[in-house]
Every structure is written in C-alpha cells, then in structure tokens.
Motif scaffolding. Structure first.
Motif, short mmCIF file in Angstrom:
data_model
loop_
_atom_site.label_atom_id
_atom_site.label_comp_id
_atom_site.label_asym_id
_atom_site.label_seq_id
_atom_site.Cartn_x
_atom_site.Cartn_y
_atom_site.Cartn_z
N LEU A 156 0.85 -1.19 0.00
CA LEU A 156 0.00 0.00 0.00
C LEU A 156 0.89 1.24 0.00
N THR A 157 0.75 2.07 -1.01
CA THR A 157 1.51 3.32 -1.05
C THR A 157 0.56 4.45 -1.37
N ASP A 158 0.75 5.10 -2.50
CA ASP A 158 -0.12 6.22 -2.88
C ASP A 158 -1.04 5.76 -4.01
N PRO A 159 -2.36 5.69 -3.78
CA PRO A 159 -3.27 5.20 -4.83
C PRO A 159 -3.20 6.01 -6.11
N VAL A 160 -3.08 7.34 -6.02
CA VAL A 160 -3.03 8.15 -7.23
C VAL A 160 -1.77 7.84 -8.02
N ASP A 161 -0.61 7.78 -7.35
CA ASP A 161 0.64 7.47 -8.05
C ASP A 161 0.57 6.10 -8.71
N PRO A 188 -2.33 13.19 3.39
CA PRO A 188 -1.96 11.95 2.68
C PRO A 188 -1.93 10.72 3.56
N ALA A 189 -1.50 10.85 4.81
CA ALA A 189 -1.40 9.69 5.69
C ALA A 189 -2.77 9.12 6.04
N GLU A 190 -3.85 9.89 5.82
CA GLU A 190 -5.19 9.44 6.20
C GLU A 190 -6.05 9.05 5.00
N ARG A 191 -5.47 9.11 3.79
CA ARG A 191 -6.29 8.88 2.59
C ARG A 191 -6.69 7.42 2.41
N LEU A 192 -5.82 6.49 2.78
CA LEU A 192 -6.19 5.08 2.66
C LEU A 192 -7.36 4.75 3.57
N ALA A 193 -7.37 5.35 4.76
CA ALA A 193 -8.50 5.14 5.66
C ALA A 193 -9.77 5.75 5.09
N LEU A 194 -9.65 6.91 4.46
CA LEU A 194 -10.80 7.56 3.84
C LEU A 194 -11.42 6.66 2.77
N LEU A 195 -10.56 5.94 2.05
CA LEU A 195 -11.03 5.03 1.00
C LEU A 195 -11.53 3.70 1.55
N GLY A 196 -11.37 3.50 2.87
CA GLY A 196 -11.80 2.25 3.47
C GLY A 196 -10.84 1.10 3.26
N LEU A 197 -9.57 1.42 2.99
CA LEU A 197 -8.59 0.38 2.69
C LEU A 197 -7.74 -0.01 3.89
N VAL A 198 -7.72 0.83 4.90
CA VAL A 198 -7.04 0.51 6.16
C VAL A 198 -7.90 1.04 7.29
N GLN A 199 -7.63 0.58 8.50
CA GLN A 199 -8.35 1.09 9.65
C GLN A 199 -7.89 2.51 9.94
N PRO A 200 -8.82 3.42 10.24
CA PRO A 200 -8.42 4.79 10.55
C PRO A 200 -7.57 4.85 11.80
N SER A 201 -6.67 5.82 11.83
CA SER A 201 -5.82 6.03 12.99
C SER A 201 -6.64 6.49 14.17
N LYS A 202 -6.21 6.10 15.36
CA LYS A 202 -6.90 6.54 16.57
C LYS A 202 -6.46 7.94 16.99
N GLU A 203 -5.42 8.43 16.34
CA GLU A 203 -4.97 9.78 16.66
C GLU A 203 -5.98 10.79 16.13
N PRO A 204 -6.33 11.84 16.91
CA PRO A 204 -7.25 12.85 16.41
C PRO A 204 -6.62 13.63 15.28
N SER A 205 -7.44 14.01 14.34
CA SER A 205 -6.95 14.81 13.22
C SER A 205 -8.03 15.79 12.80
N THR A 206 -7.62 16.77 12.01
CA THR A 206 -8.56 17.77 11.52
C THR A 206 -9.31 17.21 10.33
N PRO A 207 -10.63 17.18 10.35
CA PRO A 207 -11.38 16.62 9.22
C PRO A 207 -11.27 17.51 8.00
N PRO A 208 -11.54 16.96 6.80
CA PRO A 208 -11.52 17.77 5.60
C PRO A 208 -12.51 18.92 5.70
N GLU A 209 -12.15 20.04 5.08
CA GLU A 209 -13.05 21.18 5.08
C GLU A 209 -14.25 20.94 4.18
#
Length: 218
Positions: free
Chosen positions: A18-23, A170-191
C-alpha cells in the motif's frame, strides 16, 4: 480522472504494498500508453519520480508550458511585481479547466523526428497584471481554499469527493477510502463535506502485474 480512472482502479486492483493510490493509478495508465505503442521506443516519466538526490526527474509544469498544454505563470510574468524578497511559486492555468487539473507525467519518443511540426505556444488565459498578481497570491498564500483554480471560468471542476480526497492529509487517505483502519490519533477533518467513497467489493489492492480495470483511463 478521479471517477473514470482512480475509483475503478481501486475497485478492481489489489495493490501491494500500500503506497499512494493516485501514483499507482498514474503508473498503471502511463504503462498502458507504452504498451499501446509497441513499434516505438517510449520513455515515460511520472511527476512523482525523483533522482537519488531527491530532485524531481521532471518539472511537470514547465513541461506543460513548453508543450503548449497550459501556461506556467511565474512572478517573471508580472511586471514590477510587489513581492520583494518573498518566494513566489508558479502555477499552470489551462484555458478550459483553469487550475482544476494536474500534470501527472510526460511521454518521450526518442528518435522520432517531425521536421514540419510547429511549436505550439501555451494559451495565455490570464493576460492582465492584476489578474496574474491575484492568481499567484491565491496559489501561494491561500491554496487550500481552491480559489486560485478559478483564475479563468472552468468548464469542469473536481467533484466534492475528489476535493475531499485531496483535502485529506496523505497519511489518512487510505482510511478515507476504506482500505485501512483509521488512525486513533485525532486529526482535523476535511473542510469539504465528504460523500462516502465507494469501497472495493471484498477486494484488497492489486499488484501492477494483475488484471487491469475495465473502465477507460484518464
């Protein structure tokens, strides 16, 4: 690209590691270009490829300008610019798509000569000094609000899904796509409000040598 290339690629491919889906999607479609020209020597360079010293192998926006595809606006294009010692990065604008596009790679054909091919100048679609200042300031200082992309009225913009994807770190995009489990660390959601992206149906990622997606490429 997002709907016709990336999403079908994700749904039909098993990419490891798993790396960068767009690349990975770009690499797949650029490889298809070379396979479609078996009689020619073809060299493909993607925008993300780097030399060992971490410098890019191509300057994609410069390449687009030289090819006549899109005008690369730089501070040199602003007479008596107002920015002093500030670093001001340039940006390509297309007459049909404004800034709603990306240059993902170049295709070189070594040895192919076309003596009567006329050089095509890039269309200057932001001709006034004031508009160029506004464009470069929007790109350099307010790029996250997307407004620089509307330097000219575009025929098409990114979908809300695509905007949400690229607004996500970028570190959260795989989780957004449902390909990995989201990180438990809090992050700022997309605007941009996210319409849930369609997940692969029981599939993981596909290696570059596996079966291609059925939908058309970018």
């Amino acid at each position: 690209m997002f709907d016709r290339a990336l999403k079908p690629f994700i749904q039909s491919c098993h990419l490891q590691p798993l790396t960068d889906p767009v690349d990975q999607c770009v690499a797949y479609h650029l490889r298809r270009v070379t396979e479609s020209l078996p009689e020619l020597q073809v060299e493909v360079i993607a925008d993300y490829e780097l030399h060992p010293n971490r410098r890019p192998k191509i300057l994609a926006q410069t390449a687009a300008h030289v090819a006549g595809a899109a005008y690369y606006y730089r501070r040199q294009d602003v007479e008596a610019d107002p920015w002093g010692s500030q670093h001001i990065a340039g940006v390509c604008i297309h007459p049909r798509f404004g800034g709603w596009f990306a240059i993902r790679g170049v295709v070189l054909l070594p040895g192919v000569e076309v003596p009567d091919l006329l050089r095509r100048k890039p269309p200057d679609c932001v001709p006034s000094r004031a508009d160029r200042i506004n464009l470069l300031e929007s790109f350099n200082f307010h790029w996250q609000d997307w407004t620089y992309r509307d330097a000219v009225a575009p025929q098409e913009r990114y979908s809300e899904e695509q905007k949400a994807y690229f607004s996500t770190p970028p570190a959260e995009r795989l989780a957004l796509l449902g390909l990995v489990q989201p990180s438990k660390e809090p992050s700022t959601p997309p605007e941009i409000p996210l319409t849930k992206l369609e997940k692969p149906r029981g599939r993981s990622w596909l290696s570059p040598s596996a079966s291609p997606p059925a939908s058309p490429g970018p």
